[in-house]
Design an enzyme around this catalytic site. Structure first.
Site, PDB file in Angstrom:
ATOM      1  N   ASP A   1     -24.205  57.139 -30.894  1.00  0.00           N
ATOM      2  CA  ASP A   1     -25.332  56.966 -29.975  1.00  0.00           C
ATOM      3  C   ASP A   1     -24.874  57.348 -28.584  1.00  0.00           C
ATOM      4  O   ASP A   1     -23.679  57.399 -28.322  1.00  0.00           O
ATOM      5  CB  ASP A   1     -25.736  55.483 -29.922  1.00  0.00           C
TER       6      ASP A   1
ATOM      7  N   ASP B   1     -27.358  50.703 -32.936  1.00  0.00           N
ATOM      8  CA  ASP B   1     -27.630  49.386 -32.369  1.00  0.00           C
ATOM      9  C   ASP B   1     -29.018  48.874 -32.759  1.00  0.00           C
ATOM     10  O   ASP B   1     -29.263  47.691 -32.781  1.00  0.00           O
ATOM     11  CB  ASP B   1     -27.477  49.395 -30.839  1.00  0.00           C
TER      12      ASP B   1
ATOM     13  N   ASP C   1     -31.597  51.789 -37.210  1.00  0.00           N
ATOM     14  CA  ASP C   1     -30.351  52.491 -37.532  1.00  0.00           C
ATOM     15  C   ASP C   1     -29.750  51.982 -38.837  1.00  0.00           C
ATOM     16  O   ASP C   1     -28.789  52.541 -39.337  1.00  0.00           O
ATOM     17  CB  ASP C   1     -29.315  52.297 -36.404  1.00  0.00           C
TER      18      ASP C   1
END
Length: 1184
Positions: A484, A805, A809
């Protein structure tokens, strides 16, 4: 709480002035102040009966709700609640006792064989045969009586038993400490999970275990609900109840329709407040857990301790996890290294479940981890070789003895000599078993466990909380990391630095006076109201520090803009508290925006909206000009704005957010569910550029990854220009390189065919060059990870790590070989799907995980190199010695001591080597590379040759060299000879010095490099040396040792040190000469294919069984709900409020007998469920 509280008798009904939790009155009255706190007169309160029954359930609690105030946090009241309603803890299963672990260690086959042999040896040594004195029994007794040593014949058997006891105790102690570590890890994971609760008018973060009945908990997107409760106020709340019902559709919850929230379910959208009604064993998760636990105990009573019990606990652990469907011991479907056990996130169940699940994992997990696969294969290869060698040894010894005595010397077999001959045969058998014991590398699992456990412990200090042990080893083989951007590569501290407002692009935050007052007013309201009320900016902890950002960091950046414009967002929120918000469209990955509707005093409505600038601007048809008046905003104006404002901001690495609004008339009221018509024709207020600086340590960490042969890819939901700018700053991409930076739309266009299906060949054209994937949805992330893992483009299968997070996901984290969840910003759902939690959300911690992973692999290789050298030498010496001299130069007890050195001690010494930066200077090993590299093969053979030459020289010429009596061909009970003691001592010395050589496996010259950084290694080598001195000097008959003088000792040590010199000689031999020995422990393609095919069949069964089981649980739940509803009706009719509780209790106990485990571990039959006294329907049990 105190005296003024209105205590009700059990028979009372709730009074008229009290609200039932599901009524609109309850939600309206649950008014909270803007800071999220309840005023005393407005909040819900669950009263506690002083003398109520101890077994409460949701029905009973709901009859006790009164409008009073949120829990005031008075200790006596909290204790009372704890006492009556219980704590939010599900009691852990008792750990195995040390004695149970000892019993398990005794089950080892080789140890059992040794024990039997030792007992026979003991028994025969006490038996005085009648023909003892006669010469006719040949060599059987010669020399023994002269020394008066015949009575000491029992010592060898006793010594073997004693060494078996040592091995068992060491193994049991290791298992015990491993279990203790698991429990420690478990409690650490539990403490990590906190929840926001309103107490005493304050919003506080509490560990999940401290939540009590009557607390008002704040729930938000991504939470895993820790208790059962009733929704008393909510915005667009959607719950994923698949963990309980198996239905994957999200269930919409609201205070007036379906307000019940159950523990173990996930909040997928929205936010709100929940009144806690049941905790711990009384909550939904607790009931299932108790139910399954009871099923397990019954099985135990029936002595069916096998699979059924395992499965009971496993299912319990998974239900506890709240994600039974997905957590099938973390099955990673058709993918890479499966994790060994699924740790329940908030269960107090620790190592026991893990051990059980590890056994179970062999069936249900998809593919072994790289190291496991290679080790299993190698252990089988070595085991087979050892078995063959030991069998040949025994056969040769028996034949040699028989031919020598009965053929050459033509002795008859006399009955009185039988016991003596049997003693000989037992001795031969013991030698054979000893060869087997030395050959079988039972130290391998121990080394793996120690290495992993040590790494996991140390990784915690490096901010890696490992949830699945083998994830840390898999990480060493990682070839790709999909990371990310926000919070992982950047600091996640958002600051508004530019804005475009009133047709002017300000490169820094403008003075409030330069913005039209009307625009400023709308902007402040839009930001203050259209953000989660839990998001705040608090004063800094330390003077002169930065203000604390709490909640969503992007919203914090916008609230910071309000403060920079000299306005206060809190006053705006106070005027319109959260429950007065008319409708909230919460942010999700599909909308990429958030909107809030408020009712204006004149009855009309205004909707404030904010979100990704290019998405929100597309929905704008008006914009506020320099005077604050609306003007038309045409598509070409938008394109110009994108070019002149948004792209320059994005190219500076800024995240761009557009703030807009829209007014609606009161009559007719719009259809708020018709989102497409609501979120359109907006009026743009401004575009804000928010900076999220790159973490200073990230560029260096990414460079290390690239050097280590790991490709880093950024997968972000941000604008492509912002993503590219950050990727350049991080060093993920370098200008001039051949790489791909694309957004989600382009990615999907390239990988999907005309029918919209994803094709692997198309993905294979994209992923090798892809470095940045912007504006990506969670589905894109999952598709990319799956595509890379399934790719056959490169020889080695890619091992992919993913960071995540958000709740969405989860699938990508599960699919990846190693999933990293963010400890700070991550949602509970993401943490639960992950293998490792980054407690500091920092990318550089991932690099440390790679280093530790590679270190584990290297530690195991070091141990293997050492152990295999000892194995090869000990087996050949015992075998050859036995064949030539009828006796092994290394006695059984000595072999066991050597085994202890090379198994337990060496695994401790070599598996605890700390990692160093050099590990990151080489490429990953890959899945098909043999476990034993050519360098290791060279070392094993080289050192083996040296040791064999020395030992055979001593064996056949030692008596001349040292001028001592020969120990060869000694009679049965003869005393220990100096000759054989020298051989034993030299052998051990060579192992000790070779242990130092084994510290390096890549052909390094300096074997002492960093030796003092590992105190465990030094202390073990010195400790072994000290014990060896004691054994040789004072071991006597049990160890078959005769004390040596200083000169002989010096020779033994000198020959041992020769190992170090010889090691230098070996490292000069080029590897290319050793091509013939490369395949040990290699996983061939055929093995992998076979394993996959088998597992695919297994997977189909798993699916079927899971469906069946889910259906049965659903059936159970339906029955339960009917009973509960009847209980509610009866409660109100009869007025005896705890009758429901008692009835529920009886039905729970009847259900405890309902779950029976059938022969197949994954089936749960519910035959008696419908025959419980409270059920409304009955079915013949035969139909189940």
């Amino acid at each position: 709480m105190g005296a003024e509280r209105d205590m009700e008798e059990p028979g009372d009904l709730p009074r008229k002035d009290k609200a039932s939790p599901s009524s609109p009155l309850a939600s309206d009255n649950a008014a909270a102040r803007p800071d999220g706190c309840h005023t005393p007169s407005e909040s819900l309160q669950v009263e506690v009966q002083s003398d109520g029954p101890s077994h409460f359930d949701a029905v009973h609690i709901l009859t006790r709700i009164s409008l009073f105030k949120s829990l005031d946090g008075v200790a006596t009241d909290l204790d009372k609640r704890k006492e009556v309603f219980g704590q939010n803890i599900i009691p852990p299963k008792k750990p195995k006792t040390f004695l149970q672990l000892v019993w398990e260690a005794l089950q080892d086959v080789t140890l059992i064989i040794l024990e039997i042999a030792a007992l026979i040896s003991l028994g025969l040594s006490f038996y005085q045969p009648p023909g003892e004195g006669s010469e006719s029994c040949g060599t059987a007794n010669a020399g023994a009586e002269d020394e008066g040593e015949a009575e000491a014949g029992w010592i060898e058997g006793a010594a073997i038993l004693l060494s078996v006891v040592c091995v068992v105790l060491v193994t049991a102690f290791n298992d015990w400490s491993k279990e203790k570590q698991f429990r420690g890890l478990q409690s650490r994971i539990e403490q990590e999970q906190k929840f926001q609760v309103v107490r005493g008018g304050q919003v506080i973060q509490l560990p999940v275990a401290d939540i009590l009945v009557g607390d008002i908990a704040q729930i938000k997107y991504g939470d895993l609900l820790p208790t059962d409760g009733v929704l008393i106020q909510g915005n667009d709340v959607k719950i994923d109840e698949s963990s309980l019902t198996g239905e994957s559709d999200h269930v919409r919850k609201s205070a007036d329709k379906d307000p019940m929230l159950l523990s173990g379910t996930h909040v997928m959208e929205g936010s709100g407040r929940m009144l806690v009604t049941a905790v711990g064993v009384n909550s939904q998760t607790g009931i299932i857990f108790t139910l399954l636990g009871a099923g397990g105990e019954e099985e135990e009573k029936k002595e069916k301790k096998g699979q059924a019990l395992e499965d009971g606990h496993q299912l319990a652990g998974k239900m506890q996890d709240g994600n039974m469907e997905n957590n099938q011991t973390k099955v990673k479907k058709q993918d890479g290294a499966a994790a060994m056990e699924m740790q329940p996130l908030k269960s107090a169940e620790g190592g026991e479940a893990d051990d059980k699940e590890k056994k179970k994992a062999s069936v249900s997990k998809k593919e072994k981890s790289v190291l496991q696969g290679k080790l299993t294969k190698l252990a089988v290869q070595i085991g087979k070789a050892g078995l063959v060698m030991s069998a040949i040894t025994v056969i040769i010894l028996v034949l040699y003895f028989a031919i020598d005595n009965f053929v050459l010397l033509k002795r008859p077999w006399l009955p009185e000599c039988t016991p003596i001959y049997i003693q000989y045969f037992v001795k031969f058998f013991i030698i054979g078993v000893t060869v087997l014991v030395v050959a079988v590398p039972e130290g391998l699992p121990l080394a793996v466990t120690i290495s992993l456990a040590y790494s996991v412990k140390k990784m915690m200090k490096d901010n890696n909380l490992v949830r699945h042990l083998d994830a840390c080893e898999t990480m060493g083989n990682a070839t790709a990391i999909c990371s990310d951007k926000t919070g992982t590569l950047t600091t996640n501290r958002m600051t508004a630095v530019q804005c475009y407002v009133g047709d002017v692009h300000y490169k820094e935050i403008p003075d409030p006076s330069s913005i039209p007052p009307k625009t400023l007013e709308i902007l402040v309201n839009a930001i203050s109201l259209n953000s989660a009320y839990t998001t705040k900016i608090l004063p800094p902890d330390k003077e002169g520090g930065l203000p604390k950002q709490v909640g969503n960091k992007t919203e914090c950046g916008l609230l910071g803009l309000v403060l920079d414009l000299k306005r206060d967002y809190q006053t705006v929120r106070n005027q319109i508290p959260e429950e007065k918000l008319y409708k909230v469209y919460t942010f999700n990955s599909v909308r990429k925006s958030m909107s809030t509707v408020i009712k204006l005093p004149d009855g009309s409505f205004r909707m404030y909206s904010k979100g990704a600038s290019e998405i929100v601007l597309k929905k704008c048809s008006i914009i506020l000009n320099e005077t604050g008046e609306p003007r038309v905003f045409r598509p070409r104006d938008r394109d110009e704005m994108v070019k002149k404002v948004i792209e320059p901001m994005a190219c500076n690495g800024l995240r761009t957010i557009c703030v807009a609004y829209r007014d609606f008339t009161a009559d007719p009221e719009p259809n708020w569910e018709d989102e497409n018509n609501i979120l359109t024709e907006l009026t743009a207020i401004c575009v804000v550029g928010i900076e999220d600086p790159v973490r200073p340590e990230v560029p260096d960490a990414i460079l290390k990854c690239q050097r280590a042969g790991i490709t880093v890819r950024m997968v972000t939901g941000d604008n492509i220009n912002t993503a590219r700018a950050i990727a350049i700053k991080c060093g993920i991409i370098h200008p001039g390189e051949d790489f791909l930076c694309i957004d989600g739309k382009e990615f999907n266009r390239r990988i999907r065919n005309e029918k919209g299906e994803v094709e692997q060949e198309r993905i294979d054209k994209v992923w090798p060059k892809l470095r940045v994937l912007a504006r990506s949805s969670p589905t894109d992330k999952h598709t990319l990870v799956k595509g890379i893992i399934d790719s056959t483009l490169v020889d080695q299968r890619q091992v992919v790590a993913v960071t995540g997070d958000g709740t969405n996901d989860g699938p990508a984290l599960k699919k990846a070989d190693v999933g990293f969840a963010m400890g700070i910003a991550g949602t509970d759902v993401a943490k639960e799907a992950s293998d490792i939690i980054l407690t500091d959300d920092n990318f550089s911690s991932i690099v440390k995980a790679v280093m530790w992973g590679r270190n584990v692999y290297d530690s195991i290789s070091k141990f293997l190199q050492f152990q295999l050298t000892v194995n090869v030498v000990a087996v050949i010496v015992a075998f050859t010695g036995a064949c030539i001299t009828q006796d092994s130069p290394l006695k059984a007890v000595q072999m066991l001591w050597v085994n202890l050195i090379m198994d337990t001690f060496a695994s401790l010494a070599l598996a605890t080597e700390p990692p160093n930066e050099a590990l990151l200077m080489r490429k990953p090993y890959g899945r098909n590379k043999p476990l034993i590299s050519s360098t290791m093969t060279k070392n094993i053979l080289g050192h083996g040759v040296y040791q064999l030459i020395i030992i055979f020289t001593l064996l056949f010429a030692g008596e001349q060299i040292f001028d001592i009596d020969s120990g060869r061909n000694a009679p049965l009970h003869s005393p220990p000879s100096e000759h054989y003691t020298i051989i034993f001592n030299t052998f051990v010395m060579m192992q000790l010095f070779n242990e130092i050589n084994a510290r390096k496996i890549h052909g390094e010259r300096n074997v002492f490099d960093g030796i003092f950084r590992n105190p465990i290694f030094c202390s073990i080598v010195l400790g072994t040396f000290a014990i060896q001195i004691v054994i040789v000097q004072f071991g006597g008959k049990p160890f078959s040792c005769s004390p040596l003088d200083l000169e002989k000792w010096m020779w033994c040590v000198f020959l041992g040190m020769g190992e170090l010199v010889w090691g230098q000689v070996i490292s000069t031999i080029p590897n290319s000469k050793l091509r013939f020995l490369r395949g040990a422990g290699q996983l061939s393609k055929k093995d992998e294919m076979h394993e996959e095919e088998m597992n695919e069949d297994q997977e189909e069964i798993d699916h079927a069984e899971r469906e069946l089981r889910r259906g049965q649980i659903l059936w159970f739940r339906g029955l339960n709900r009917i009973q509960t509803q009847i209980d509610v009706v009866n409660t109100f009719k009869s007025g005896t409020s705890f009758q429901g509780a008692l009835r529920r209790q009886s039905s729970t106990t009847s259900q405890n007998q309902d779950v029976t485990h059938v022969s197949s571990p994954s089936h749960v039959s519910l035959c008696n469920a419908l025959s419980s006294p409270t059920s409304t329907a009955a079915a013949p049990s035969g139909q189940c």
